[in-house]
Scaffold this motif. Structure first.
Motif, PDB file in Angstrom:
ATOM      1  N   LEU A 159       0.945  -1.221  -0.074  1.00 51.90           N
ATOM      2  CA  LEU A 159      -0.136   0.089  -0.011  1.00 51.90           C
ATOM      3  C   LEU A 159       0.878   1.317  -0.186  1.00 51.90           C
ATOM      4  O   LEU A 159       0.526   2.263  -0.766  1.00 51.90           O
ATOM      5  N   ARG A 162       2.527   1.680  -3.354  1.00 49.31           N
ATOM      6  CA  ARG A 162       1.498   2.224  -4.445  1.00 49.31           C
ATOM      7  C   ARG A 162       1.220   3.594  -4.021  1.00 49.31           C
ATOM      8  O   ARG A 162       1.121   4.430  -5.101  1.00 49.31           O
ATOM      9  N   CYS A 163       1.164   4.318  -2.955  1.00 52.61           N
ATOM     10  CA  CYS A 163       0.923   5.654  -2.572  1.00 52.61           C
ATOM     11  C   CYS A 163       2.314   6.211  -3.118  1.00 52.61           C
ATOM     12  O   CYS A 163       2.109   7.383  -3.797  1.00 52.61           O
ATOM     13  N   ALA A 168      -2.452   4.737  -5.380  1.00 54.56           N
ATOM     14  CA  ALA A 168      -3.144   4.753  -4.557  1.00 54.56           C
ATOM     15  C   ALA A 168      -3.157   5.953  -3.581  1.00 54.56           C
ATOM     16  O   ALA A 168      -2.688   5.867  -2.536  1.00 54.56           O
ATOM     17  N   PRO A 171      -5.903   6.090   0.061  1.00 55.40           N
ATOM     18  CA  PRO A 171      -6.010   4.874   0.848  1.00 55.40           C
ATOM     19  C   PRO A 171      -7.373   4.799   1.607  1.00 55.40           C
ATOM     20  O   PRO A 171      -7.464   5.825   2.439  1.00 55.40           O
ATOM     21  N   GLU A 175      -8.281  -0.040   3.702  1.00 57.18           N
ATOM     22  CA  GLU A 175      -7.283  -0.537   3.432  1.00 57.18           C
ATOM     23  C   GLU A 175      -5.802  -0.315   4.557  1.00 57.18           C
ATOM     24  O   GLU A 175      -5.156  -1.374   4.457  1.00 57.18           O
TER      25      GLU A 175
END
Length: 196
Positions: A159, A162-163, A168, A171, A175
């Protein structure tokens, strides 16, 4: 410093000019230089300021630990994990990390300043808590510093990546909570005390 922070985070260290910083702050370039001496010193001060602000909950010394049962331990670690993940996933923290990574090859001293002000302080604080938990027999933590690094590494998984990549950008609470739950339970399982 607020004007300079905006310029650095918007344009990156290399592209940020002292002229642009002075213009955004509404002061002369000489005023900026007289306060900070150099662009590097200004950026270093900003890094320390943002790290202190973002990681305040992770770097403040913890109160002495009283004996805790498993549920209390899980709640306490989940609270720490939620604060950490909530901090590093903010837009400002992501922007700062991107700038530091982008400029670390040319300006390694800035990366060192960032690491010292944020991650190192958080790891040292977590290691103190883990020493207490080990001494109380609540967890088995032979190397508190390595285990503190592991705790934060578990939280900075897919996560977080991806940020950082912009995949993302916002989130959901679900998540974030899924990451926290998995990280804390994995960490506790890996550090369970041996049963006599």
């Amino acid at each position: 410093m607020l004007a300079a922070t905006g310029v650095f985070l918007d344009h990156g260290y290399g592209a940020a000019s002292m002229d642009a910083i002075a213009e955004k702050a509404g002061v002369s370039k000489q005023t900026v230089y007289s306060h900070f001496g150099s662009k590097e010193a200004l950026f270093g001060a900003i890094i320390e300021d943002i790290c202190d602000e973002l990681l305040r909950g992770q770097t403040q010394p913890m109160p002495p630990l009283k004996p805790v049962d498993g549920d209390d331990l899980e709640r306490r670690l989940m609270g720490m994990a939620e604060r950490f993940l909530g901090t590093v996933l903010t837009g400002r923290a992501v922007a700062l990390f991107r700038v530091v990574i982008a400029e670390s090859g040319r300006f390694p001293e800035l990366a060192e300043s960032f690491y010292r002000a944020g991650p190192t302080a958080a790891i040292e604080n977590m290691a103190r808590l883990l020493r207490d938990l080990d001494q109380a027999g609540t967890l088995s933590v032979p190397d508190p510093v390595s285990s503190a690094k592991l705790f934060f590494a578990l939280l900075r998984g897919d996560l977080y990546v991806r940020c950082l990549l912009g995949l993302a950008s916002d989130p959901t609470p679900a998540e974030r909570q899924a990451v926290v739950n998995e990280a804390v339970r994995t960490f506790i399982a890996a550090h369970a005390p041996a049963i006599p």
